[in-house]
Design an enzyme around this catalytic site. Structure first.
Site, short mmCIF file in Angstrom:
data_model
loop_
_atom_site.label_atom_id
_atom_site.label_comp_id
_atom_site.label_asym_id
_atom_site.label_seq_id
_atom_site.Cartn_x
_atom_site.Cartn_y
_atom_site.Cartn_z
N THR A 215 0.88 -1.18 0.00
CA THR A 215 0.00 0.00 0.00
C THR A 215 0.91 1.23 0.00
O THR A 215 2.12 1.12 0.21
CB THR A 215 -0.90 0.05 1.24
OG1 THR A 215 -0.10 0.29 2.41
CG2 THR A 215 -1.70 -1.23 1.43
N VAL B 169 7.39 -2.26 7.15
CA VAL B 169 7.36 -0.79 7.22
C VAL B 169 8.03 -0.22 5.97
O VAL B 169 9.20 -0.48 5.68
CB VAL B 169 8.08 -0.29 8.49
CG1 VAL B 169 8.02 1.23 8.55
CG2 VAL B 169 7.46 -0.92 9.74
N LYS B 170 7.23 0.54 5.22
CA LYS B 170 7.70 1.12 3.97
C LYS B 170 8.25 2.51 4.26
O LYS B 170 7.57 3.35 4.86
CB LYS B 170 6.50 1.23 3.02
CG LYS B 170 6.76 0.73 1.63
CD LYS B 170 5.46 0.71 0.87
CE LYS B 170 5.71 0.89 -0.59
NZ LYS B 170 4.46 1.05 -1.33
N ILE B 171 9.48 2.74 3.83
CA ILE B 171 10.19 3.98 4.17
C ILE B 171 10.73 4.60 2.88
O ILE B 171 11.32 3.89 2.06
CB ILE B 171 11.33 3.65 5.15
CG1 ILE B 171 10.70 3.07 6.42
CG2 ILE B 171 12.21 4.87 5.42
CD1 ILE B 171 11.46 3.21 7.67
N ALA C 99 3.12 -1.15 4.73
CA ALA C 99 2.43 0.07 5.18
C ALA C 99 3.47 1.18 5.28
O ALA C 99 4.54 0.99 5.87
CB ALA C 99 1.79 -0.18 6.53
#
Ligand code: E4P
Length: 216
Positions: free
Chosen positions: A27, A82-84, A56
């Site tokens: 996402t 965790v998307k960074i 996310a």
């Protein structure tokens, strides 16, 4: 190659998950903005139906804020990644989260050097955005080939997640280039099933079977 859906829409995710073909979900803030409900509830619902990683994204731009968001997101479900974003502050956050065994995906990758830095920071995944490169007349798939070759040379464990895919040919090319994962909009996932010769062939088999049926 693993196949992820690039959507925050629960119905789309449920449909593909029910076929047993879904490996994960990505996402981003834009995709989430199209859905109703609270962010964490959306993610919790997605995690309940997906048998793999659910990405996310954080929206802070400083390391401290990213870490705070990352820790909160990771608490939602063990499958959360965790998307960074690919920034200096982002890679410092990736290093820290990775030391805590929280999986990370470095997003908005547009060059092999960015991917190399993300892998060195300990990212679990890097997301080269192919379609957006194609949009500005660069060959997006060249980037995937370069990243795969670099990661192979140095035996990085970071997985290459081909993103911003817009059509079925992108999937074939990403698979040939050796991407570990392709993430696709639901429409493109659906297009992978179809070929006109399959439809024509099946129609003919069923017609011919009508003649055989009379002999049974
Ligand atoms: C990937 O993680 C991104 O969410 C996505 O693939 C971006 O695709 P777009 O360029 O079509 O917005």
């Amino acid at each position: 190659m693993k196949l992820f859906l690039d959507t925050a829409n629960l119905e789309e995710i449920r449909k593909v998950a029910a076929m047993g073909l879904l490996d994960g979900v990505t996402t981003n803030p834009t995709l989430v903005s199209r859905e109703k409900g609270a962010f964490k509830d959306i993610l919790r619902n997605i995690c309940e139906v997906v048998p793999g990683p659910v990405n996310a994204e954080v929206v802070s731009t400083d390391t401290e804020g990213m870490l705070k968001e990352g820790h909160e997101l990771a608490k939602i479900h063990p499958n959360i990644v965790v998307k960074i974003p690919m920034t200096r502050a982002g890679l410092v956050a990736v290093r820290k989260l990775s030391s805590e065994k929280i999986p990370t995906n470095v997003t908005l990758i547009f060059s092999p050097n960015q991917a190399l830095l993300a892998a060195k920071a300990g990212a679990s995944y890097v997301s080269p955005f192919l379609g957006r490169l194609d949009d500005i007349s660069h060959v997006g798939m060249d980037l995937v080939r370069q990243i795969v070759a670099i990661f192979d040379n140095y035996e990085f464990e970071t997985e290459v997640l081909a993103a911003s895919l817009r059509n079925p040919v992108h999937i074939v090319e990403a698979a040939l280039a050796g991407a570990d994962i392709s993430t696709l909009p639901a429409k493109v996932f659906d297009q992978m099933f179809d070929h006109p010769l399959t439809d024509i062939g099946l129609r003919k088999f069923l017609e011919d079977w009508e003649k055989v049926k009379q002999t049974i």
